[in-house]
Write a protein that holds these residues in place. Sequence first.
Motif, PDB file in Angstrom:
ATOM      1  N   UNK A   1      -8.605  -0.626   4.842  1.00 60.67           N
ATOM      2  CA  UNK A   1      -7.208  -1.262   4.846  1.00 60.67           C
ATOM      3  C   UNK A   1      -7.342  -2.367   3.416  1.00 60.67           C
ATOM      4  N   UNK A   2      -8.634  -2.988   3.846  1.00 64.05           N
ATOM      5  CA  UNK A   2      -8.996  -4.142   2.500  1.00 64.05           C
ATOM      6  C   UNK A   2      -9.255  -3.548   1.035  1.00 64.05           C
ATOM      7  N   UNK A   3      -9.871  -2.434   1.329  1.00 68.61           N
ATOM      8  CA  UNK A   3     -10.336  -1.810  -0.117  1.00 68.61           C
ATOM      9  C   UNK A   3      -9.216  -1.023  -0.624  1.00 68.61           C
ATOM     10  N   UNK A   4      -8.178  -0.678   0.107  1.00 69.44           N
ATOM     11  CA  UNK A   4      -7.018   0.068  -0.594  1.00 69.44           C
ATOM     12  C   UNK A   4      -6.236  -1.051  -1.466  1.00 69.44           C
ATOM     13  N   UNK A   5      -6.357  -2.263  -1.015  1.00 74.83           N
ATOM     14  CA  UNK A   5      -5.645  -3.048  -1.920  1.00 74.83           C
ATOM     15  C   UNK A   5      -6.259  -3.444  -3.327  1.00 74.83           C
ATOM     16  N   UNK A   6      -7.570  -2.528  -3.541  1.00 79.90           N
ATOM     17  CA  UNK A   6      -7.982  -2.615  -4.809  1.00 79.90           C
ATOM     18  C   UNK A   6      -9.107  -3.861  -4.832  1.00 79.90           C
ATOM     19  N   UNK A   7      -9.210  -4.927  -5.646  1.00 81.20           N
ATOM     20  CA  UNK A   7     -10.258  -5.775  -5.665  1.00 81.20           C
ATOM     21  C   UNK A   7      -9.500  -7.075  -5.314  1.00 81.20           C
ATOM     22  N   UNK A   8      -8.160  -6.838  -4.386  1.00 79.09           N
ATOM     23  CA  UNK A   8      -7.447  -8.270  -4.207  1.00 79.09           C
ATOM     24  C   UNK A   8      -8.304  -9.158  -3.027  1.00 79.09           C
ATOM     25  N   UNK A   9      -8.858  -8.445  -2.198  1.00 77.39           N
ATOM     26  CA  UNK A   9      -9.430  -9.102  -0.903  1.00 77.39           C
ATOM     27  C   UNK A   9     -10.873  -9.484  -0.825  1.00 77.39           C
TER      28      UNK A   9
ATOM     29  N   UNK B   1       0.701  -1.138  -0.079  1.00 76.55           N
ATOM     30  CA  UNK B   1      -0.058  -0.177  -0.054  1.00 76.55           C
ATOM     31  C   UNK B   1       0.974   1.105   0.018  1.00 76.55           C
ATOM     32  N   UNK B   2       1.889   1.215   0.849  1.00 79.17           N
ATOM     33  CA  UNK B   2       3.048   2.402   0.746  1.00 79.17           C
ATOM     34  C   UNK B   2       3.589   2.454  -0.572  1.00 79.17           C
ATOM     35  N   UNK B   3       3.837   1.117  -1.396  1.00 78.59           N
ATOM     36  CA  UNK B   3       4.599   1.375  -2.529  1.00 78.59           C
ATOM     37  C   UNK B   3       3.520   1.945  -3.638  1.00 78.59           C
ATOM     38  N   UNK B   4       2.357   1.612  -3.460  1.00 78.26           N
ATOM     39  CA  UNK B   4       1.386   2.115  -4.446  1.00 78.26           C
ATOM     40  C   UNK B   4       0.806   3.529  -4.242  1.00 78.26           C
ATOM     41  N   UNK B   5       1.505   4.264  -3.153  1.00 76.76           N
ATOM     42  CA  UNK B   5       1.244   5.468  -3.012  1.00 76.76           C
ATOM     43  C   UNK B   5      -0.321   5.667  -2.340  1.00 76.76           C
ATOM     44  N   UNK B   6      -0.722   4.851  -1.553  1.00 80.39           N
ATOM     45  CA  UNK B   6      -1.979   4.868  -0.832  1.00 80.39           C
ATOM     46  C   UNK B   6      -1.950   5.814   0.295  1.00 80.39           C
TER      47      UNK B   6
ATOM     48  N   UNK C   1      -7.858 -15.288   1.843  1.00 79.80           N
ATOM     49  CA  UNK C   1      -8.579 -14.030   1.765  1.00 79.80           C
ATOM     50  C   UNK C   1      -8.770 -13.277   0.572  1.00 79.80           C
ATOM     51  N   UNK C   2      -8.204 -14.227  -0.632  1.00 80.48           N
ATOM     52  CA  UNK C   2      -8.081 -13.352  -1.877  1.00 80.48           C
ATOM     53  C   UNK C   2      -9.683 -13.478  -2.486  1.00 80.48           C
ATOM     54  N   UNK C   3     -10.054 -12.400  -3.212  1.00 80.98           N
ATOM     55  CA  UNK C   3     -11.610 -12.288  -3.615  1.00 80.98           C
ATOM     56  C   UNK C   3     -11.656 -13.433  -4.550  1.00 80.98           C
ATOM     57  N   UNK C   4     -10.870 -14.002  -5.260  1.00 75.32           N
ATOM     58  CA  UNK C   4     -11.398 -15.209  -6.101  1.00 75.32           C
ATOM     59  C   UNK C   4     -11.192 -16.464  -5.246  1.00 75.32           C
TER      60      UNK C   4
END
Length: 517
Positions: free
Chosen positions: A307-315, A110-115, A280-283
């Motif tokens: 915190x989950x949403x900040x990861x996009x659709x990952x979780x 999340x840090x690396x993606x600039x969130x 915990x992955x969405x898929x």
Amino acid sequence: MTGTIVIAATPTPNGDLHVGHMAGPYLAGDIHARYLRAAGHPVTYATCTDDSQSYMISTAAKHGTTPAELCATSTARIQRSVEAMGISLAPMPPIDDAYRQAVLDFVTPLYEQGRFELRTVRMPYAANAGTYLFDGLVKGECPACLTESCGGSCEGCGHPNHFDDLGDPRSVLDPADPVTSREVTVLVLPIENYRQELTAYYAARENTWRQHSRQLIREILARPLPEIPITVPSPGWGIDAPFAETPGQILYPWIEAMPASIYSTWKADGEPEGPVDQAWRAESGNSLVYFHGFDNVYFWGMVDLVMLLAHGDRYLTPDANVCNEFYELENEKFSTSRNHLIRGADLVAEVPRDLVRFYLALTCPEDQRANFTREGLDKVTAQRLRDPWNALADRIEALVTDPGEELKVTDAGRRRAAVIARRFQACYDLTSFSLTRAADGIITQLARLLTTERAEPGDLLMEVRTFLACAAPILIDVTAEAEARGVELTLDTGAETIDAFLLPRLPGSVRSDRSTR
Ligand SMILES: [Zn+2]
């Protein structure tokens, strides 16, 4: 595993879990997990201790010990209490380097993606100690309800406060230490950036939130949304933040909850090969549900979701947050410092565990504050559970001459059994989850089964068998005994015949047996 991940709020290991905690998230999560498992649905029921919380520092100081020692003793006690109450949580994983790595693996992307954004904020600062104050290190006036509150969120009204939001802040460690306000540059995650997703999420799950929690979410959404601290100046305890812009800071303890839950799930599943977060992955196809107190609605219901949403659709995101209110003991707050509490392990040493679980389920604080009394426990469990239960056992014993004999079940028996099953299912499903109604269902069905006449003994046994299966998530020992004697604990009510069985009896509590002698 494709199934359900049930997470109970991560307990802070600054003391044991008492009956008030048990009647909150831990028993409720257990009963929901047992219900799903009985229906053949894979369940992982997990949590872990929340070691990094600043409350560890304040409680350790009060007891003249270190946070690390307090963690070790409290974690062992918590684990013992959970087991004593028959809470089917996976063993809590040790909070070690592997845990801390899982937290960093969740936060660093999340840090690396600039969130995260850098903010210069003002925080309360204890002048003599030379430390910034947050969460359990500070008390002051809650900006939302004006009562005394710790930092983070208000135990009374549930509203958040961060940085310099508290009025008249004081140091918990040393109330005489003058508190000023100082600038510091930290990383934050602005919740406002996720307003649209949050609004859609809450709208879709409106019917799974209890009224009071729903109202709090609505109130928070009606204002500018807070910024979640991602880092705070280190109080000498917690996980060091690995970011160049924030030297000497730790990760804000509350943002560990999601990686902690992900890590606990992975450990509970037996550390399967592949990424730690795969369940915990969405898929994954899994579903997720949390059990926690009203005082954690802001953190577990909003911060952790962001915190989950900040990861996009990952979780995955939770299907429901089942929230409880406060439970009191003899009309006073449970208090560890005043030793006004009952520990689950002590209670089940005196009272059979099924009776304790039943009474906590019947009286737990679902929609409003509720009260535990020892007198109430003895009276209610004897009169409404044990006595009618054992009278029903007598009735069945008089009826069944040959256990194991195949008895005919009529349409009427099958229909009534199906009605019983439906009534209980409604109590255990998430959109209408209610332990008080399930426990009340045990009382009302017992009373009915005890008095109604049935032309066919097989019909009564079919109803009783279904009733046992419905009561099994709450009454774990007596129903396990029935199962061990060959009673199939099934909600399948379509059978033409049933094998005759005897109902195992419920023991009484040590104290109530003594008083009736
Ligand atoms: Zn408040």
